[in-house]
Write a protein that holds these residues in place. Structure first.
Motif, PDB file in Angstrom:
ATOM      1  N   SER A  85       0.845  -1.201   0.000  1.00  0.00           N
ATOM      2  CA  SER A  85       0.000   0.000   0.000  1.00  0.00           C
ATOM      3  C   SER A  85       0.875   1.242   0.000  1.00  0.00           C
ATOM      4  CB  SER A  85      -0.904   0.021   1.236  1.00  0.00           C
ATOM      5  OG  SER A  85      -1.758  -1.102   1.243  1.00  0.00           O
ATOM      6  N   MET A  86       0.509   2.203  -0.846  1.00  0.00           N
ATOM      7  CA  MET A  86       1.291   3.431  -1.006  1.00  0.00           C
ATOM      8  C   MET A  86       0.357   4.624  -1.124  1.00  0.00           C
ATOM      9  SD  MET A  86       3.942   1.899  -3.864  1.00  0.00           S
ATOM     10  CE  MET A  86       2.639   0.904  -4.616  1.00  0.00           C
ATOM     11  N   LEU A  87       0.960   5.799  -1.018  1.00  0.00           N
ATOM     12  CA  LEU A  87       0.258   7.049  -1.313  1.00  0.00           C
ATOM     13  C   LEU A  87       0.965   7.728  -2.468  1.00  0.00           C
ATOM     14  CD1 LEU A  87      -0.487   8.638   2.191  1.00  0.00           C
ATOM     15  CD2 LEU A  87      -2.147   7.651   0.585  1.00  0.00           C
ATOM     16  N   LEU A  88       0.219   7.949  -3.544  1.00  0.00           N
ATOM     17  CA  LEU A  88       0.721   8.738  -4.655  1.00  0.00           C
ATOM     18  C   LEU A  88       0.098  10.115  -4.519  1.00  0.00           C
ATOM     19  CD1 LEU A  88       2.219   9.213  -7.273  1.00  0.00           C
ATOM     20  CD2 LEU A  88       0.319   8.153  -8.516  1.00  0.00           C
ATOM     21  N   ASP A  89       0.920  11.070  -4.061  1.00  0.00           N
ATOM     22  CA  ASP A  89       0.396  12.356  -3.619  1.00  0.00           C
ATOM     23  C   ASP A  89      -0.617  12.064  -2.495  1.00  0.00           C
ATOM     24  OD1 ASP A  89       2.066  13.693  -5.388  1.00  0.00           O
ATOM     25  OD2 ASP A  89       0.619  13.493  -7.017  1.00  0.00           O
ATOM     26  N   ASP A  90      -1.895  12.340  -2.693  1.00  0.00           N
ATOM     27  CA  ASP A  90      -2.871  12.075  -1.629  1.00  0.00           C
ATOM     28  C   ASP A  90      -3.785  10.893  -1.950  1.00  0.00           C
ATOM     29  OD1 ASP A  90      -1.987  14.211  -0.063  1.00  0.00           O
ATOM     30  OD2 ASP A  90      -3.182  15.634  -1.231  1.00  0.00           O
ATOM     31  N   ALA A  91      -3.534  10.199  -3.055  1.00  0.00           N
ATOM     32  CA  ALA A  91      -4.398   9.089  -3.470  1.00  0.00           C
ATOM     33  C   ALA A  91      -3.755   7.756  -3.107  1.00  0.00           C
ATOM     34  CB  ALA A  91      -4.660   9.157  -4.973  1.00  0.00           C
ATOM     35  N   ARG A  92      -4.553   6.821  -2.661  1.00  0.00           N
ATOM     36  CA  ARG A  92      -4.048   5.512  -2.256  1.00  0.00           C
ATOM     37  C   ARG A  92      -3.793   4.649  -3.487  1.00  0.00           C
ATOM     38  NH1 ARG A  92      -4.426   3.093   2.864  1.00  0.00           N
ATOM     39  NH2 ARG A  92      -4.094   0.830   2.875  1.00  0.00           N
ATOM     40  N   LEU A  93      -2.659   3.959  -3.471  1.00  0.00           N
ATOM     41  CA  LEU A  93      -2.265   3.056  -4.559  1.00  0.00           C
ATOM     42  C   LEU A  93      -1.885   1.717  -3.935  1.00  0.00           C
ATOM     43  CD1 LEU A  93      -1.350   2.315  -7.473  1.00  0.00           C
ATOM     44  CD2 LEU A  93       0.850   3.379  -6.927  1.00  0.00           C
ATOM     45  N   THR A  94      -2.516   0.651  -4.390  1.00  0.00           N
ATOM     46  CA  THR A  94      -2.239  -0.679  -3.850  1.00  0.00           C
ATOM     47  C   THR A  94      -1.897  -1.634  -4.989  1.00  0.00           C
ATOM     48  OG1 THR A  94      -3.799  -0.330  -2.031  1.00  0.00           O
ATOM     49  CG2 THR A  94      -3.128  -2.595  -2.479  1.00  0.00           C
ATOM     50  N   VAL A  95      -0.810  -2.381  -4.805  1.00  0.00           N
ATOM     51  CA  VAL A  95      -0.414  -3.409  -5.774  1.00  0.00           C
ATOM     52  C   VAL A  95      -0.431  -4.748  -5.043  1.00  0.00           C
ATOM     53  CG1 VAL A  95       1.396  -4.272  -7.297  1.00  0.00           C
ATOM     54  CG2 VAL A  95       1.026  -1.808  -7.077  1.00  0.00           C
ATOM     55  N   SER A  96      -1.193  -5.711  -5.573  1.00  0.00           N
ATOM     56  CA  SER A  96      -1.325  -7.017  -4.941  1.00  0.00           C
ATOM     57  C   SER A  96      -0.740  -8.101  -5.835  1.00  0.00           C
ATOM     58  CB  SER A  96      -2.799  -7.340  -4.657  1.00  0.00           C
ATOM     59  OG  SER A  96      -3.374  -6.381  -3.794  1.00  0.00           O
ATOM     60  N   SER A 109      -2.885  -7.415  -9.330  1.00  0.00           N
ATOM     61  CA  SER A 109      -4.028  -6.504  -9.429  1.00  0.00           C
ATOM     62  C   SER A 109      -3.587  -5.158  -8.871  1.00  0.00           C
ATOM     63  CB  SER A 109      -5.245  -7.045  -8.665  1.00  0.00           C
ATOM     64  OG  SER A 109      -4.967  -7.132  -7.286  1.00  0.00           O
ATOM     65  N   THR A 110      -4.145  -4.089  -9.433  1.00  0.00           N
ATOM     66  CA  THR A 110      -3.731  -2.734  -9.056  1.00  0.00           C
ATOM     67  C   THR A 110      -4.964  -1.901  -8.723  1.00  0.00           C
ATOM     68  OG1 THR A 110      -1.886  -2.907 -10.614  1.00  0.00           O
ATOM     69  CG2 THR A 110      -2.399  -0.713  -9.750  1.00  0.00           C
ATOM     70  N   THR A 111      -4.922  -1.277  -7.567  1.00  0.00           N
ATOM     71  CA  THR A 111      -6.025  -0.399  -7.172  1.00  0.00           C
ATOM     72  C   THR A 111      -5.481   1.005  -6.981  1.00  0.00           C
ATOM     73  OG1 THR A 111      -7.098  -2.220  -5.999  1.00  0.00           O
ATOM     74  CG2 THR A 111      -7.854   0.011  -5.490  1.00  0.00           C
ATOM     75  N   TYR A 112      -6.100   1.957  -7.680  1.00  0.00           N
ATOM     76  CA  TYR A 112      -5.690   3.361  -7.559  1.00  0.00           C
ATOM     77  C   TYR A 112      -6.943   4.197  -7.373  1.00  0.00           C
ATOM     78  CZ  TYR A 112      -3.619   7.901  -8.675  1.00  0.00           C
ATOM     79  OH  TYR A 112      -3.197   9.214  -8.631  1.00  0.00           O
ATOM     80  N   GLY A 113      -7.014   4.873  -6.233  1.00  0.00           N
ATOM     81  CA  GLY A 113      -8.231   5.612  -5.933  1.00  0.00           C
ATOM     82  C   GLY A 113      -9.371   4.628  -5.741  1.00  0.00           C
ATOM     83  N   ASP A 114     -10.448   4.784  -6.511  1.00  0.00           N
ATOM     84  CA  ASP A 114     -11.606   3.897  -6.405  1.00  0.00           C
ATOM     85  C   ASP A 114     -11.616   2.826  -7.487  1.00  0.00           C
ATOM     86  OD1 ASP A 114     -12.562   5.362  -4.249  1.00  0.00           O
ATOM     87  OD2 ASP A 114     -13.609   6.780  -5.571  1.00  0.00           O
ATOM     88  N   GLY A 115     -10.602   2.837  -8.362  1.00  0.00           N
ATOM     89  CA  GLY A 115     -10.611   1.901  -9.480  1.00  0.00           C
ATOM     90  C   GLY A 115      -9.649   0.749  -9.289  1.00  0.00           C
ATOM     91  N   LYS A 116     -10.100  -0.471  -9.612  1.00  0.00           N
ATOM     92  CA  LYS A 116      -9.260  -1.656  -9.523  1.00  0.00           C
ATOM     93  C   LYS A 116      -9.126  -2.281 -10.901  1.00  0.00           C
ATOM     94  CE  LYS A 116      -8.806  -6.173  -7.276  1.00  0.00           C
ATOM     95  NZ  LYS A 116      -9.373  -7.138  -6.302  1.00  0.00           N
ATOM     96  N   GLN A 117      -7.885  -2.672 -11.247  1.00  0.00           N
ATOM     97  CA  GLN A 117      -7.622  -3.312 -12.527  1.00  0.00           C
ATOM     98  C   GLN A 117      -6.832  -4.585 -12.293  1.00  0.00           C
ATOM     99  OE1 GLN A 117      -6.488  -0.686 -15.964  1.00  0.00           O
ATOM    100  NE2 GLN A 117      -6.046   0.776 -14.331  1.00  0.00           N
ATOM    101  N   GLU A 118      -7.117  -5.600 -13.091  1.00  0.00           N
ATOM    102  CA  GLU A 118      -6.312  -6.804 -13.044  1.00  0.00           C
ATOM    103  C   GLU A 118      -4.992  -6.541 -13.766  1.00  0.00           C
ATOM    104  OE1 GLU A 118      -6.977  -9.526 -11.309  1.00  0.00           O
ATOM    105  OE2 GLU A 118      -8.772  -8.449 -10.625  1.00  0.00           O
ATOM    106  N   GLY A 119      -3.920  -7.069 -13.230  1.00  0.00           N
ATOM    107  CA  GLY A 119      -2.610  -6.864 -13.832  1.00  0.00           C
ATOM    108  C   GLY A 119      -1.832  -5.767 -13.122  1.00  0.00           C
ATOM    109  N   PHE A 120      -0.593  -5.612 -13.540  1.00  0.00           N
ATOM    110  CA  PHE A 120       0.272  -4.568 -12.976  1.00  0.00           C
ATOM    111  C   PHE A 120       0.045  -3.300 -13.794  1.00  0.00           C
ATOM    112  CE2 PHE A 120       4.430  -2.359 -12.717  1.00  0.00           C
ATOM    113  CZ  PHE A 120       4.483  -2.182 -11.343  1.00  0.00           C
ATOM    114  N   LYS A 121      -0.734  -2.360 -13.249  1.00  0.00           N
ATOM    115  CA  LYS A 121      -1.149  -1.169 -13.992  1.00  0.00           C
ATOM    116  C   LYS A 121      -0.899   0.087 -13.148  1.00  0.00           C
ATOM    117  CE  LYS A 121      -2.883  -3.659 -17.370  1.00  0.00           C
ATOM    118  NZ  LYS A 121      -4.338  -3.846 -17.523  1.00  0.00           N
ATOM    119  N   PRO A 122       0.355   0.464 -12.943  1.00  0.00           N
ATOM    120  CA  PRO A 122       0.619   1.684 -12.169  1.00  0.00           C
ATOM    121  C   PRO A 122       0.098   2.902 -12.913  1.00  0.00           C
ATOM    122  CG  PRO A 122       2.634   0.921 -13.222  1.00  0.00           C
ATOM    123  CD  PRO A 122       1.603  -0.146 -13.445  1.00  0.00           C
ATOM    124  N   PRO A 123      -0.223   3.977 -12.200  1.00  0.00           N
ATOM    125  CA  PRO A 123      -0.665   5.205 -12.865  1.00  0.00           C
ATOM    126  C   PRO A 123       0.383   5.710 -13.859  1.00  0.00           C
ATOM    127  CG  PRO A 123      -1.038   5.324 -10.497  1.00  0.00           C
ATOM    128  CD  PRO A 123      -0.215   4.099 -10.739  1.00  0.00           C
TER     129      PRO A 123
END
Length: 665
Positions: A85-96, A109-123
């Motif tokens: 779990s990380m913070l990118l500026d003020d938004a939460r970023l999670t890589v599982s 799987s990658t979750t950024y803000g309220d959106g979750k995507q399958e795969g490694f999808k950094p902003p």
């Protein structure tokens, strides 16, 4: 500006203890400095590997064997999970990461803000940073500090190339070549029978050049590795001799005399080469002819004669300088005879020529040759002195090695490395061969092959009527290459300047500075200007910290965390204090994996430095296998599967008193 912070991670079913760690403070912000103590045998290496995988996405390419190696021993879990779990500026970023031990695969799987995507999808803002080639530079260990300074590694220049995307120039050039080849293939040929032959010639040469370049790079890297190993072995050998009182003074004297002799020989060689750049210094005959030329010009009054422009202007006047009226006939004669005189530019050139010859050749044709001969003799003498100094040093080494079998074995190893280096130097020279007589498949000369490729491409362009396109492609490719080289040189100069400013600000006592970047970091002593491959362990680590902090915490661009394995382990106690004092100034977030033996002279200086910088107190965490301490009450720390996590300074600093010896040693 990009600001990335790590706020925690969790692990389940993996070789490390099950655990969840949080680096966020009461305010919700990520802690500025956190120390995670994981005694030996508790999966620190596994945790670091998973961290790098979560930040880079490289676990997707792991083999089934690599995946199954991370399975917890003694358990039948079908899968393991690691979540960062990380913070990118003020938004939460999670890589599982989900590790399937039965299939031997890893899914992201990658979750950024309220959106979750399958795969490694950094902003998008992090895609050039969250890559395998980058992550090792901000999740690193002591080995990286050494690699940044070793010629056998090119990590320092490599991270600059990747961070500033200098590879885009090469990608553009490759795309340019592909576009030209596509146009050539589509254009058709004036001689259809010859097209395939010429097209295949171009492709074969490109393939051959790629093969030879790969071989050349491999041999060059091996040579640099052997050269680095040889220097390291020589330094260790000399250090071991210096520790023997009966040889220390003699070796120090011999080493100093050898360094002086080498410097003298280099100076004489440079002086002679400078003089040899003047042809008249090499040949008295040429010097005499040059002197004769200037004397002849003086005798015929050249270039003191009037310039032809005077007569051309005179022909435009109504009267001659003598007062006689001019008609068309006399004007024609003046213009014709003006051709016998030199123009102003030619006269200036001759004047310059006469002045230069007189200044450099002098009065005697043999003067310069005599100076060359004198320089040659001085060089010969300095080379003899250098050879004698080398022999004197080797004699001391032989005597010392004769008294100690270990030193003798080290000396033989040095001789073996020297022979390897000689062989590799000879191999490298094969790729510089300019012999045109061998066929494409037999020659290793890269310049020869590249010249042949240029000729083959020209012939292909002629037959396909794309010669103009080829010339434009070549010009554009040359512009891209020049732009890349200029950009790289400018960036490296700026990085060196900022790194040294950071060293001056944070570590004034450090004896070394960065001179330049040539693959690795090249160091120098600021006062003497002497170049040094590397310094002490503490100096190397300090320079590495300053360099990496300059790259990854550039004002106005981005701030990245430093995640360091054993930040103080290789340092002596005095150096630990100094490194601890500079950590709060290096980066906005510092996370360190430590063991109990690193605490001495590190924890307290770090606390003082952090308080002075207004950063509060470090966050102390201790992670180990649950059940290793039978007397530890159930209320101490947090139990999580087979893991136990204890937060707080007291337990952290007293861990040796509560954990079994086998887990901390």
């Amino acid at each position: 500006m990009i600001s990335l912070r790590v706020i925690g991670w969790e692990a389940r079913g993996l070789r490390c203890p099950d655990h969840t760690v949080q680096f966020s403070e009461g305010s919700g912000d990520a802690a500025r400095v956190a120390l995670l103590q994981m005694p030996n045998g508790t999966g620190k290496t596994t945790t670091l590997r998973l961290l790098r995988a979560a930040l880079s996405g490289d676990a997707a390419s792991w083999t089934p064997k690599q995946v199954r190696e991370l399975k917890k021993r003694g358990r039948d879990d079908d899968e393991g999970v690691f979540r960062l779990s990380m913070l990118l500026d003020d938004a939460r970023l999670t890589v599982s990461l989900r590790l399937d031990f039965e299939e031997g695969t890893v899914s992201y799987s990658t979750t950024y803000g309220d959106g979750k995507q399958e795969g490694f999808k950094p902003p998008q803002a992090l895609r050039r940073i969250m890559r395998p080639e980058f992550v090792n530079f901000f999740v690193f260990d002591g080995e990286l500090a050494n690699h940044l300074l070793k010629p056998s590694h090119t990590k320092a220049e490599g991270v600059i190339r990747d961070l500033f995307r200098l590879d885009l120039f090469d990608k553009l050039t490759a795309r340019l070549n592909e576009h030209w080849e596509d146009l050539t293939a589509k254009k058709g040929a004036t001689e259809p029978k010859g097209f395939n032959r010429r097209f295949n010639k171009v492709q074969d040469l490109k393939k051959r050049i790629g093969e030879v370049e790969a071989e050349f790079e491999r041999v060059t890297e091996e040579r640099d590795r052997v050269k680095s190993a040889l220097l390291e072995q020589k330094n260790k050998f000399d250090k071991a001799i210096l520790e023997r009182e009966q040889y220390a003074a003699r070796l120090s004297k011999a080493t100093g005399e050898l360094e002086q002799a080498r410097a003298a020989a280099d100076g004489e060689a440079s002086r002679l080469l400078t003089r040899l750049r003047s042809p008249h210094a090499v040949s008295p005959v040429l010097a005499g002819e040059m002197a004769t030329l200037t004397a002849s010009l003086d005798r015929v009054k050249l270039p003191e004669s009037t310039a032809k422009e005077f007569f051309e202007e005179l022909a435009e006047e109504a009267e001659c300088v003598c007062g006689r009226p001019l008609n068309e006939e006399t004007r024609r004669h003046i213009r014709e005879r003006a051709k016998r005189y030199l123009g102003a530019e030619e006269m200036n050139l001759l004047n310059t020529l006469k002045a230069e010859v007189k200044a450099h050749v002098g009065g005697s044709a043999g003067d310069e040759r005599a100076k060359v001969n004198a320089d040659v003799e001085r060089l010969k003498q300095s080379l003899r002195s250098r050879k004698q100094a080398q022999q004197d040093k080797e004699e001391v080494e032989r005597e010392a090695a004769g008294d100690d079998p270990k030193l003798d074995a080290a000396r033989r190893q040095i001789a073996n490395l020297e022979q390897q280096l000689l062989d590799l130097d000879n191999q490298v020279r094969r790729y510089e061969d300019r012999d045109e007589s061998r066929g494409d498949k037999d020659t290793l000369g890269l310049d020869v092959l590249r010249t042949r490729l240029a000729r083959a491409e020209k012939k292909l362009a002629e037959i396909t009527r794309t010669l103009d396109l080829k010339e434009r492609r070549d010009r554009l490719a040359s512009i891209l290459e020049t732009a890349r080289d200029k950009a790289a040189a400018g960036i490296k100069r700026e990085v060196v300047r900022q790194t040294n400013e950071r060293i001056d600000e944070l570590m004034k006592q450090n004896a070394l500075r960065v001179k330049n970047i040539r693959g690795c970091l090249v160091l120098e002593h600021p006062e003497s200007g002497s170049v040094q491959q590397e310094g002490s362990v503490g100096e190397n680590l300090s320079v590495a910290y300053a360099f990496l902090a300059t790259l990854f915490n550039r004002s106005g661009e981005h701030e990245l965390p430093f995640i360091v394995d054993s930040p103080a382990g290789p340092l002596d106690h005095q150096k630990r204090t100094k490194v601890a004092g500079l950590i709060p100034k290096l980066t906005s977030q510092f996370l360190a994996f430590v063991i109990s033996t690193e605490q001495a002279d590190f924890v307290e200086p770090l606390e003082k430095a952090l308080a002075k910088a207004g950063g509060g107190k470090p966050l102390y965490l201790t992670l180990f296998h649950d059940g290793r301490v039978p007397d530890l009450g159930a209320t101490v720390g947090t139990r999580d599967g087979d893991g136990r996590l204890v937060t707080g300074r007291e337990f952290f600093v007293n861990i040796r008193d509560v954990l079994k010896d086998e887990e901390v040693d």
